[in-house]
Design an enzyme around this catalytic site. Structure first.
Site, PDB file in Angstrom:
ATOM      1  N   GLY A  61       0.688   3.058   4.319  1.00 33.24           N
ATOM      2  CA  GLY A  61       1.373   3.061   5.522  1.00 33.24           C
ATOM      3  C   GLY A  61       2.428   2.026   5.611  1.00 33.24           C
ATOM      4  O   GLY A  61       2.262   0.688   4.930  1.00 33.24           O
ATOM      5  N   ARG A  87      13.544  -7.312  -0.574  1.00 28.85           N
ATOM      6  CA  ARG A  87      14.680  -8.327  -0.593  1.00 28.85           C
ATOM      7  C   ARG A  87      14.526  -9.566  -1.185  1.00 28.85           C
ATOM      8  O   ARG A  87      15.105  -9.939  -2.288  1.00 28.85           O
ATOM      9  CB  ARG A  87      15.129  -8.633   0.912  1.00 28.85           C
ATOM     10  CG  ARG A  87      16.351  -9.607   1.011  1.00 28.85           C
ATOM     11  CD  ARG A  87      16.764 -10.036   2.304  1.00 28.85           C
ATOM     12  NE  ARG A  87      17.756 -10.899   2.717  1.00 28.85           N
ATOM     13  CZ  ARG A  87      17.506 -12.161   2.708  1.00 28.85           C
ATOM     14  NH1 ARG A  87      16.410 -12.689   2.619  1.00 28.85           N
ATOM     15  NH2 ARG A  87      18.458 -13.166   3.132  1.00 28.85           N
ATOM     16  N   ALA A  88      13.443 -10.061  -1.155  1.00 30.22           N
ATOM     17  CA  ALA A  88      13.023 -11.377  -1.685  1.00 30.22           C
ATOM     18  C   ALA A  88      12.690 -10.991  -3.168  1.00 30.22           C
ATOM     19  O   ALA A  88      13.036 -11.966  -3.953  1.00 30.22           O
ATOM     20  CB  ALA A  88      11.644 -12.096  -1.060  1.00 30.22           C
ATOM     21  N   VAL A  99      13.721  -8.666  -4.790  1.00 33.92           N
ATOM     22  CA  VAL A  99      15.182  -8.321  -5.776  1.00 33.92           C
ATOM     23  C   VAL A  99      16.033  -9.509  -5.869  1.00 33.92           C
ATOM     24  O   VAL A  99      16.485  -9.798  -7.217  1.00 33.92           O
ATOM     25  CB  VAL A  99      15.945  -7.224  -4.902  1.00 33.92           C
ATOM     26  CG1 VAL A  99      17.183  -6.865  -5.557  1.00 33.92           C
ATOM     27  CG2 VAL A  99      15.128  -6.075  -4.867  1.00 33.92           C
ATOM     28  N   ARG A 116       1.478   8.294   0.524  1.00 33.25           N
ATOM     29  CA  ARG A 116       0.164   7.912   0.361  1.00 33.25           C
ATOM     30  C   ARG A 116      -0.228   9.251  -0.711  1.00 33.25           C
ATOM     31  O   ARG A 116      -0.302  10.559  -0.470  1.00 33.25           O
ATOM     32  CB  ARG A 116      -0.753   8.208   1.333  1.00 33.25           C
ATOM     33  CG  ARG A 116      -0.618   7.189   2.522  1.00 33.25           C
ATOM     34  CD  ARG A 116      -1.652   7.695   3.573  1.00 33.25           C
ATOM     35  NE  ARG A 116      -1.471   6.846   4.721  1.00 33.25           N
ATOM     36  CZ  ARG A 116      -1.556   5.592   5.061  1.00 33.25           C
ATOM     37  NH1 ARG A 116      -2.206   4.705   4.145  1.00 33.25           N
ATOM     38  NH2 ARG A 116      -1.382   5.025   6.224  1.00 33.25           N
ATOM     39  N   ASP A 124      -4.745  -2.145   1.151  1.00 40.98           N
ATOM     40  CA  ASP A 124      -6.035  -2.220   0.416  1.00 40.98           C
ATOM     41  C   ASP A 124      -6.078  -1.247  -0.581  1.00 40.98           C
ATOM     42  O   ASP A 124      -6.318  -1.434  -1.797  1.00 40.98           O
ATOM     43  CB  ASP A 124      -7.259  -2.454   1.099  1.00 40.98           C
ATOM     44  CG  ASP A 124      -7.578  -1.414   2.032  1.00 40.98           C
ATOM     45  OD1 ASP A 124      -6.774  -0.649   2.528  1.00 40.98           O
ATOM     46  OD2 ASP A 124      -8.703  -1.291   2.512  1.00 40.98           O
ATOM     47  N   GLY A 125      -5.729   0.096  -0.179  1.00 41.52           N
ATOM     48  CA  GLY A 125      -5.772   1.309  -1.025  1.00 41.52           C
ATOM     49  C   GLY A 125      -4.673   1.066  -1.945  1.00 41.52           C
ATOM     50  O   GLY A 125      -5.004   1.259  -3.105  1.00 41.52           O
ATOM     51  N   THR A 176       0.448  -4.583   5.197  1.00 45.41           N
ATOM     52  CA  THR A 176      -0.239  -3.589   6.273  1.00 45.41           C
ATOM     53  C   THR A 176      -0.474  -4.268   7.395  1.00 45.41           C
ATOM     54  O   THR A 176      -0.489  -5.304   7.431  1.00 45.41           O
ATOM     55  CB  THR A 176      -1.663  -3.107   5.429  1.00 45.41           C
ATOM     56  OG1 THR A 176      -2.180  -2.361   6.470  1.00 45.41           O
ATOM     57  CG2 THR A 176      -2.301  -4.155   4.918  1.00 45.41           C
ATOM     58  N   ASP A 213      -2.720  -3.576   9.002  1.00 41.20           N
ATOM     59  CA  ASP A 213      -4.205  -3.702   9.272  1.00 41.20           C
ATOM     60  C   ASP A 213      -4.942  -5.225   9.151  1.00 41.20           C
ATOM     61  O   ASP A 213      -5.905  -5.470   9.567  1.00 41.20           O
ATOM     62  CB  ASP A 213      -4.934  -2.590   8.358  1.00 41.20           C
ATOM     63  CG  ASP A 213      -4.494  -1.300   8.919  1.00 41.20           C
ATOM     64  OD1 ASP A 213      -3.938  -0.942   9.850  1.00 41.20           O
ATOM     65  OD2 ASP A 213      -4.930  -0.513   8.129  1.00 41.20           O
ATOM     66  N   ASP A 230      -6.268  -5.924   6.163  1.00 43.13           N
ATOM     67  CA  ASP A 230      -7.652  -5.658   5.830  1.00 43.13           C
ATOM     68  C   ASP A 230      -7.703  -5.978   4.381  1.00 43.13           C
ATOM     69  O   ASP A 230      -8.701  -5.494   3.771  1.00 43.13           O
ATOM     70  CB  ASP A 230      -7.889  -4.288   5.911  1.00 43.13           C
ATOM     71  CG  ASP A 230      -6.960  -3.365   5.264  1.00 43.13           C
ATOM     72  OD1 ASP A 230      -5.794  -3.797   4.841  1.00 43.13           O
ATOM     73  OD2 ASP A 230      -7.150  -2.172   5.476  1.00 43.13           O
ATOM     74  N   ARG A 249      -7.524   1.290  11.280  1.00 46.16           N
ATOM     75  CA  ARG A 249      -8.528   1.949  10.407  1.00 46.16           C
ATOM     76  C   ARG A 249      -9.853   1.481  10.263  1.00 46.16           C
ATOM     77  O   ARG A 249     -10.420   1.515  11.283  1.00 46.16           O
ATOM     78  CB  ARG A 249      -7.967   1.924   8.817  1.00 46.16           C
ATOM     79  CG  ARG A 249      -8.092   3.191   8.159  1.00 46.16           C
ATOM     80  CD  ARG A 249      -7.964   2.986   6.738  1.00 46.16           C
ATOM     81  NE  ARG A 249      -6.425   3.041   6.163  1.00 46.16           N
ATOM     82  CZ  ARG A 249      -5.754   3.874   5.935  1.00 46.16           C
ATOM     83  NH1 ARG A 249      -6.186   4.993   6.115  1.00 46.16           N
ATOM     84  NH2 ARG A 249      -4.536   3.553   5.702  1.00 46.16           N
ATOM     85  N   GLY A 272      -6.324 -10.493  27.423  1.00 42.56           N
ATOM     86  CA  GLY A 272      -7.283 -10.849  28.487  1.00 42.56           C
ATOM     87  C   GLY A 272      -8.283  -9.665  28.678  1.00 42.56           C
ATOM     88  O   GLY A 272      -8.710  -9.469  29.837  1.00 42.56           O
ATOM     89  N   ALA A 273      -8.477  -8.949  27.751  1.00 45.65           N
ATOM     90  CA  ALA A 273      -9.091  -7.598  27.772  1.00 45.65           C
ATOM     91  C   ALA A 273     -10.611  -7.829  28.203  1.00 45.65           C
ATOM     92  O   ALA A 273     -11.312  -8.968  28.044  1.00 45.65           O
ATOM     93  CB  ALA A 273      -9.508  -6.879  26.591  1.00 45.65           C
ATOM     94  N   HIS A 319      -9.125  -4.837  38.163  1.00 45.10           N
ATOM     95  CA  HIS A 319      -8.433  -3.892  37.199  1.00 45.10           C
ATOM     96  C   HIS A 319      -8.898  -4.487  36.098  1.00 45.10           C
ATOM     97  O   HIS A 319      -9.162  -5.596  35.586  1.00 45.10           O
ATOM     98  CB  HIS A 319      -6.997  -3.938  37.252  1.00 45.10           C
ATOM     99  CG  HIS A 319      -6.242  -5.309  37.235  1.00 45.10           C
ATOM    100  ND1 HIS A 319      -5.867  -5.695  35.890  1.00 45.10           N
ATOM    101  CD2 HIS A 319      -6.416  -6.453  38.028  1.00 45.10           C
ATOM    102  CE1 HIS A 319      -5.729  -6.928  35.959  1.00 45.10           C
ATOM    103  NE2 HIS A 319      -5.740  -7.438  37.329  1.00 45.10           N
TER     104      HIS A 319
HETATM  105  O1  F6P Z   1      -2.859   1.412   7.268  1.00 45.29           O
HETATM  106  C1  F6P Z   1      -2.151   1.167   8.251  1.00 45.29           C
HETATM  107  C2  F6P Z   1      -2.581   2.464   9.237  1.00 45.29           C
HETATM  108  O2  F6P Z   1      -1.629   2.247  10.143  1.00 45.29           O
HETATM  109  C3  F6P Z   1      -3.788   2.426   9.919  1.00 45.29           C
HETATM  110  O3  F6P Z   1      -4.023   1.335  10.921  1.00 45.29           O
HETATM  111  C4  F6P Z   1      -4.075   3.934  10.253  1.00 45.29           C
HETATM  112  O4  F6P Z   1      -5.293   4.203  10.201  1.00 45.29           O
HETATM  113  C5  F6P Z   1      -3.337   4.438   9.208  1.00 45.29           C
HETATM  114  O5  F6P Z   1      -2.065   3.521   8.896  1.00 45.29           O
HETATM  115  C6  F6P Z   1      -2.524   5.798   9.962  1.00 45.29           C
HETATM  116  O6  F6P Z   1      -1.919   6.377   8.906  1.00 45.29           O
HETATM  117  P1  F6P Z   1      -0.850   7.533   8.739  1.00 45.29           P
HETATM  118  O7  F6P Z   1       0.535   6.840   9.326  1.00 45.29           O
HETATM  119  O8  F6P Z   1      -0.784   8.140   7.390  1.00 45.29           O
HETATM  120  O9  F6P Z   1      -1.379   8.557   9.686  1.00 45.29           O
END
Ligand code: F6P
Length: 322
Positions: free
Chosen positions: A14, A24-25, A27, A75, A106-107, A128, A130, A132, A174, A188-189, A219
């Site tokens: 993603g 840029r950095a 290169v 991907r 991570d992937g 990313t 995420d 993660d 994800r 403030g959820a 609310h």
């Molecule tokens: O890894 C980034 C991310 O935006 C995740 O948060 C989400 O699950 C996934 O990619 C969505 O992927 P795609 O854009 O391929 O649907």
């Protein structure tokens, strides 16, 4: 005389705001060190198809402020196979690459490790939204994505307040609840649902809404990390069991786009320069990471475990959303 060292750079998985600043950095710092830098387009997919373009100093002008990635991303299913890894390895040799810089989540970093296990010198940069990546406390794009999510929820909040409604909002991440947690605190959820904490509708949402209702709250914002389940069902359940009119919104890919924040531009620049330093000084593959705010390089093996969730911050959120 041996030709100047040649390296490749690609973005994978993603996209994330700040990837362009990292390219840029890489290169600019690479050329400054006397390297020839090639951009591999569409991530590992491009590597399998020998889709490489020469990058000059000016080829990365005027991109630091843009989201997305000028190298495109993908991907690749094919790269995930044994044959794919072998072909990628052969193509690195065909292109004459002395090193490959992979910018992704991570992937993508696991992909970098597979390639590294085949003898290709890889340096991974965590990019990313995420956040993660286990060995790094920060990934490029996270700050921008959180700020986008916060701004969107602020807007939803205005209308939820005007109508005295409950708004259930799904954010990305994800398998990682960091975007949900930090955005939840920032808006403030009343309730924040993340994949790392086992979810119980009564305890985590219903009781919290009822408790705050008793002290006059009219609310409510409920932030749900993607992958928890259909938020339409969550919204219906809230309506049924409290009588409060409830709406649901999936923020989706809006969180991935936009101009990167200052933090993402600066961290991406630092990480890109560090990656070139590793390419020039080391032989072993590494992951660039942030540790206690400093940019360091760690071993590929460190990425095998899942990132630890910030439970203390989660408990902080629970304490004040009353
Ligand atoms: O890894 C980034 C991310 O935006 C995740 O948060 C989400 O699950 C996934 O990619 C969505 O992927 P795609 O854009 O391929 O649907």
């Amino acid at each position: 005389m041996r030709e100047k060292k040649k390296i490749g750079v690609l973005t994978s998985g993603g996209d994330a705001p700040g990837m362009n600043a990292a390219i840029r950095a890489v290169v600019r710092a690479g050329i400054d060190e006397g390297l020839r830098v090639f951009g591999i387009r569409r991530g590992f997919h491009g590597l399998l198809n020998l889709d490489a373009v020469y990058m000059s100093l000016r080829s990365v002008s005027d991109i630091i402020n843009f989201g997305g990635t000028i190298l495109y991303t993908a991907r690749s299913q094919e790269f995930a196979t044994k044959e794919g890894i072998m072909l990628a390895k052969d193509n690195c040799k065909k292109l004459g690459l002395d090193g490959l810089i992979i910018i992704g989540g991570d992937g993508s970093i696991r992909g970098a490790k597979e390639l590294s296990d085949q003898g290709i010198f890889c340096v991974a940069i965590p990019g990313t939204i995420d956040n993660d990546v286990n060995c790094s406390e920060y990934t490029i794009g996270f700050d921008t994505a959180m700020n986008t999510a916060m701004q969107m929820v602020d807007k939803i909040r205005d209308t939820a307040e005007a109508h005295e409604r409950c708004s259930v909002v799904e954010v990305m991440g994800r398998n990682c609840g960091d975007i949900a947690l930090q955005t939840g605190i920032a808006v403030g959820a009343t309730a924040i649902i993340v994949p790392e904490v086992a979810y119980d509708f009564k305890r985590d949402i219903l009781d919290r809404i009822k408790m705050t209702q008793k002290t006059g709250k009219k609310h409510f914002i409920v932030i749900v990390s993607e992958g928890i389940g259909k938020i339409k069902d969550v919204a219906e359940k809230i309506h049924k069991q409290t009588g409060i009119e409830t709406t649901e919104t999936v923020l989706g890919h809006v969180q991935r786009g936009g101009s990167p924040s200052l933090r993402d531009r600066v961290v991406a620049s630092e990480m890109g320069v560090k990656a070139i330093e590793i390419i020039c000084q080391e032989k072993e593959s590494k992951i660039i990471a942030m540790e206690s705010g400093r940019i360091i390089a760690c071993n590929m093996e460190q990425e095998c475990q899942k990132k630890e969730f910030n439970l203390a911050l989660y408990n902080t959120a629970l304490k004040i959303s009353i």
